[in-house]
Design a protein around this motif. Structure first.
Motif, mmCIF file in Angstrom:
data_model
loop_
_atom_site.group_PDB
_atom_site.id
_atom_site.type_symbol
_atom_site.label_atom_id
_atom_site.label_comp_id
_atom_site.label_asym_id
_atom_site.label_seq_id
_atom_site.Cartn_x
_atom_site.Cartn_y
_atom_site.Cartn_z
ATOM 1 N N ARG A 56 0.822 -1.215 0.000
ATOM 2 C CA ARG A 56 0.000 0.000 0.000
ATOM 3 C C ARG A 56 0.857 1.267 0.000
ATOM 4 O O ARG A 56 0.442 2.317 -0.481
ATOM 5 C CB ARG A 56 -0.905 0.003 1.229
ATOM 6 N N ASN A 57 2.069 1.179 0.537
ATOM 7 C CA ASN A 57 2.934 2.356 0.665
ATOM 8 C C ASN A 57 3.665 2.715 -0.629
ATOM 9 O O ASN A 57 4.311 3.755 -0.697
ATOM 10 C CB ASN A 57 3.943 2.132 1.790
ATOM 11 N N ALA A 58 3.578 1.868 -1.640
ATOM 12 C CA ALA A 58 4.204 2.169 -2.933
ATOM 13 C C ALA A 58 3.375 3.231 -3.657
ATOM 14 O O ALA A 58 2.148 3.247 -3.544
ATOM 15 C CB ALA A 58 4.296 0.904 -3.777
ATOM 16 N N PRO A 59 4.025 4.128 -4.406
ATOM 17 C CA PRO A 59 3.273 5.114 -5.196
ATOM 18 C C PRO A 59 2.339 4.414 -6.199
ATOM 19 O O PRO A 59 2.587 3.274 -6.596
ATOM 20 C CB PRO A 59 4.362 5.895 -5.930
ATOM 21 N N GLU A 60 1.292 5.103 -6.599
ATOM 22 C CA GLU A 60 0.263 4.509 -7.462
ATOM 23 C C GLU A 60 0.831 3.958 -8.774
ATOM 24 O O GLU A 60 0.468 2.862 -9.200
ATOM 25 C CB GLU A 60 -0.823 5.551 -7.750
ATOM 26 N N ASP A 61 1.731 4.716 -9.440
ATOM 27 C CA ASP A 61 2.347 4.220 -10.678
ATOM 28 C C ASP A 61 3.142 2.953 -10.421
ATOM 29 O O ASP A 61 3.120 2.023 -11.232
ATOM 30 C CB ASP A 61 3.276 5.274 -11.286
ATOM 31 N N GLU A 62 3.835 2.933 -9.301
ATOM 32 C CA GLU A 62 4.632 1.757 -8.969
ATOM 33 C C GLU A 62 3.730 0.565 -8.646
ATOM 34 O O GLU A 62 4.054 -0.578 -8.975
ATOM 35 C CB GLU A 62 5.562 2.056 -7.796
#
Length: 138
Positions: A56-62
């Motif tokens: 969940r902590n990854a950026p949306e693009d990632e």
């Protein structure tokens, strides 16, 4: 294994290159959860049900790229498990990771044509490809 042809066929057949939509079409449940430290995501099969878990902590693009990467594992490496491979076999895990990375890059770029004169780096960023994955485009 022709990963480029495989991703093009998926795009042609299902009309999308969105890994979240493709996962849904393949009845793969995508969960976005808090994961510890350096774990970006993983795929798991439990009682014949398939799951992709994304940090969940990854950026949306990632998160989109991680989903495509894990979808690659699910479709290309059926029956393989990272932990089993590292503990019980002499297979090179890097090979499977490279194939999943290539799958993700080719899937995310197959729906977006490169504009005339557009630098490759801009094109790949526009498609949501992280800079360290550029080498898998070729």
């Amino acid at each position: 294994m022709d990963i480029k042809r495989r991703t093009r066929n998926l795009y042609t057949k299902y009309g999308t290159s969105c890994p979240f939509q493709l996962a849904k079409m393949f009845h793969i449940t995508v969960l976005i959860l808090d994961l510890p430290g350096g774990i970006k995501g993983y795929c798991q099969r439990v009682f014949r049900r398939k799951f992709i878990v994304i940090n969940r902590n990854a950026p949306e693009d990632e998160q989109r790229f991680i989903c495509a990467h894990e979808l690659g594992h699910t479709l290309l490496h059926r029956g393989m498990n990272h932990y089993f491979i590292t503990r019980e076999t002499y297979f090179a895990v890097g090979r499977y990771e490279n194939q999943a990375n290539e799958f993700a890059v080719k899937l995310l770029t197959c729906a977006e044509p490169m504009e005339h004169g557009e630098p490759l780096e801009w094109y790949l960023r526009r498609c949501g490809i992280p800079p360290e994955m550029d080498k898998f485009y070729f």
